[in-house]
Design a protein around this motif. Sequence first.
Motif, short mmCIF file in Angstrom:
data_model
loop_
_atom_site.label_atom_id
_atom_site.label_comp_id
_atom_site.label_asym_id
_atom_site.label_seq_id
_atom_site.Cartn_x
_atom_site.Cartn_y
_atom_site.Cartn_z
N ALA A 7 0.85 -1.19 0.00
CA ALA A 7 0.00 0.00 0.00
C ALA A 7 0.88 1.24 0.00
N GLU A 8 0.45 2.25 -0.72
CA GLU A 8 1.12 3.54 -0.70
C GLU A 8 0.25 4.51 0.08
N TYR A 9 0.88 5.38 0.86
CA TYR A 9 0.13 6.36 1.64
C TYR A 9 0.74 7.75 1.46
N ALA A 10 -0.06 8.75 1.81
CA ALA A 10 0.40 10.14 1.74
C ALA A 10 -0.11 10.88 2.98
N THR A 11 0.71 11.78 3.48
CA THR A 11 0.32 12.60 4.62
C THR A 11 -0.29 13.91 4.09
N PRO A 12 -1.02 14.63 4.93
CA PRO A 12 -1.54 15.93 4.49
C PRO A 12 -0.39 16.91 4.22
N ARG A 13 -0.65 17.86 3.36
CA ARG A 13 0.37 18.87 3.04
C ARG A 13 0.58 19.80 4.23
N LYS A 14 1.87 20.05 4.53
CA LYS A 14 2.25 21.04 5.54
C LYS A 14 3.32 21.91 4.93
N ASN A 15 3.04 23.18 4.83
CA ASN A 15 3.99 24.13 4.23
C ASN A 15 4.41 23.70 2.82
N GLY A 16 3.45 23.16 2.07
CA GLY A 16 3.72 22.74 0.70
C GLY A 16 4.45 21.42 0.58
N ARG A 18 4.58 17.19 1.39
CA ARG A 18 3.77 16.01 1.69
C ARG A 18 4.68 14.78 1.71
N ALA A 19 4.62 14.03 2.79
CA ALA A 19 5.41 12.80 2.88
C ALA A 19 4.63 11.65 2.24
N LYS A 20 5.35 10.76 1.58
CA LYS A 20 4.74 9.58 0.97
C LYS A 20 5.57 8.37 1.38
N GLY A 21 4.92 7.22 1.42
CA GLY A 21 5.63 6.00 1.78
C GLY A 21 4.82 4.79 1.40
N SER A 22 5.33 3.62 1.77
CA SER A 22 4.62 2.38 1.47
C SER A 22 4.85 1.38 2.58
N ALA A 52 -0.98 8.61 12.20
CA ALA A 52 -1.48 8.24 10.87
C ALA A 52 -2.97 8.47 10.68
N VAL A 53 -3.66 9.01 11.65
CA VAL A 53 -5.11 9.21 11.54
C VAL A 53 -5.47 10.09 10.35
N SER A 54 -4.69 11.11 10.07
CA SER A 54 -5.00 12.02 8.96
C SER A 54 -4.36 11.60 7.64
N TRP A 55 -3.62 10.50 7.62
CA TRP A 55 -2.98 10.03 6.40
C TRP A 55 -3.98 9.28 5.53
N THR A 56 -3.72 9.19 4.23
CA THR A 56 -4.62 8.47 3.34
C THR A 56 -3.86 7.38 2.58
N VAL A 57 -4.54 6.26 2.37
CA VAL A 57 -4.00 5.19 1.53
C VAL A 57 -4.37 5.55 0.10
N THR A 58 -3.36 5.73 -0.75
CA THR A 58 -3.60 6.19 -2.12
C THR A 58 -3.66 5.07 -3.14
N LYS A 59 -3.05 3.90 -2.81
CA LYS A 59 -3.00 2.83 -3.79
C LYS A 59 -2.65 1.52 -3.08
N THR A 60 -3.25 0.42 -3.55
CA THR A 60 -2.83 -0.91 -3.10
C THR A 60 -2.63 -1.78 -4.34
N GLU A 61 -1.63 -2.65 -4.27
CA GLU A 61 -1.41 -3.60 -5.35
C GLU A 61 -0.78 -4.86 -4.76
N ARG A 62 -0.98 -5.96 -5.45
CA ARG A 62 -0.44 -7.24 -4.98
C ARG A 62 1.09 -7.17 -5.00
N ALA A 63 1.71 -7.62 -3.91
CA ALA A 63 3.17 -7.62 -3.83
C ALA A 63 3.73 -8.70 -4.74
#
Length: 72
Positions: A7-16, A18-22, A52-63
């Motif tokens: 799964a890929e996730y993204a955090t809300p924007r702060k000062n322009g 945004r952190a992303k991860g998986s 992580a409450v305000s983070w969103t899951v942006t994509k899931t794919e089979r590993a």
Amino acid sequence: MASCYVAEYATPRKNGWRAKGSFRFESDHRAMSKRNLFDARMKLLETYGADAVSWTVTKTERAKKGGGAKWR
């Protein structure tokens, strides 16, 4: 039997900025279905906690097998 997903996730924007991860998780449901996203969300909260409450899951794919991660 549960399958392993990435799964890929993204955090809300702060000062322009945004952190992303998986992360990896297991689910019995097909990628990007509501139940699969719910399983990903639960793993996200379990792994990263209250931050992580305000983070969103942006994509899931089979590993992919042999991608360096452990398969159960």
